[in-house]
Design a protein around this motif. Structure first.
Motif, short mmCIF file in Angstrom:
data_model
loop_
_atom_site.label_atom_id
_atom_site.label_comp_id
_atom_site.label_asym_id
_atom_site.label_seq_id
_atom_site.Cartn_x
_atom_site.Cartn_y
_atom_site.Cartn_z
N SER A 154 0.80 -1.23 0.00
CA SER A 154 0.00 0.00 0.00
C SER A 154 0.83 1.28 0.00
CB SER A 154 -0.97 0.00 1.18
OG SER A 154 -0.25 0.04 2.40
N VAL A 155 1.96 1.29 0.67
CA VAL A 155 2.76 2.51 0.76
C VAL A 155 3.32 2.92 -0.61
CG1 VAL A 155 4.79 3.57 1.80
CG2 VAL A 155 3.23 2.20 3.20
N PRO A 156 4.01 2.04 -1.35
CA PRO A 156 4.49 2.46 -2.67
C PRO A 156 3.37 2.80 -3.66
CG PRO A 156 5.36 0.29 -2.12
CD PRO A 156 4.49 0.72 -1.00
N LEU A 207 0.38 3.98 -2.91
CA LEU A 207 -0.16 5.29 -2.53
C LEU A 207 0.77 6.40 -3.00
CD1 LEU A 207 -2.25 7.03 -1.10
CD2 LEU A 207 -0.92 6.73 1.00
N GLY A 208 2.07 6.22 -2.84
CA GLY A 208 3.03 7.21 -3.33
C GLY A 208 2.92 7.40 -4.83
N PHE A 209 2.74 6.29 -5.56
CA PHE A 209 2.59 6.37 -7.01
C PHE A 209 1.31 7.11 -7.39
CE2 PHE A 209 0.98 4.49 -10.98
CZ PHE A 209 2.01 4.86 -11.84
N LEU A 217 -0.36 9.34 -5.59
CA LEU A 217 -0.20 10.77 -5.29
C LEU A 217 0.68 11.46 -6.32
CD1 LEU A 217 0.16 10.66 -1.41
CD2 LEU A 217 -1.80 11.48 -2.75
N TRP A 218 1.75 10.80 -6.75
CA TRP A 218 2.63 11.38 -7.77
C TRP A 218 1.88 11.54 -9.09
CZ3 TRP A 218 4.62 8.93 -12.25
CH2 TRP A 218 5.54 9.69 -12.95
N THR A 249 -5.21 7.16 -13.73
CA THR A 249 -4.51 6.69 -12.53
C THR A 249 -5.08 5.36 -12.06
OG1 THR A 249 -4.11 8.98 -11.88
CG2 THR A 249 -3.87 7.32 -10.18
N THR A 305 -3.06 1.95 -11.80
CA THR A 305 -2.81 1.55 -10.42
C THR A 305 -3.46 0.22 -10.05
OG1 THR A 305 -2.67 3.87 -9.81
CG2 THR A 305 -2.97 2.31 -8.04
#
Length: 126
Positions: A64-66, A68-70, A72-73, A85, A89
């Motif tokens: 989930s962390v990577p 979510l970063g992707f 947001l980017w 997205t 995603t």
């Protein structure tokens, strides 16, 4: 052979490969994440293993962390639409959630065997 006749194998050396936590030879999986009843090589009874929701929790935590970063980017940095997205995603999230399930479950089962983890019991003695 008894358990004391096998050298202890570190969970990270046998678990992710899906090998038996006692002998390191036989496979512990009969399908993608379904455990066998026993090891084909050393006859270790694998019914002690109860990984429960542990593998799913670790996979969600790791994936989930990577992702979510992707996301947001893509939205804030690139300015991509929500539909684009989502199209990029969702397959990424599915792959990152399914692929690590088996190695993590193998690691958790091997850790249970290595550390002799058991079901918790109440001490009824006074």
């Amino acid at each position: 052979m008894r358990d004391d006749q096998y050298p202890p194998l570190p969970p990270l050396s046998v678990g992710p490969a899906g090998k038996c936590p006692r002998c390191g030879q036989g496979s512990i999986f009969k399908s993608f994440i379904t455990l066998k009843e026993k090891c084909d090589v050393c006859d270790l009874d694998l019914t002690f293993a109860d990984a429960a929701d542990g593998p799913a929790f670790f996979v969600m935590l790791i994936a989930s962390v990577p992702v979510l970063g992707f996301v947001l980017w893509m939205i804030l940095g690139v300015g991509a639409s929500y539909w684009l997205t989502a199209l990029i995603t969702l397959p990424l999230l599915i792959v990152l959630c399914i692929l690590p399930l088996r190695p993590i479950k193998g690691w958790l089962v091997a850790s249970q065997y290595y550390h002799k983890a058991e079901q918790g019991k109440l001490d009824t003695q006074e």
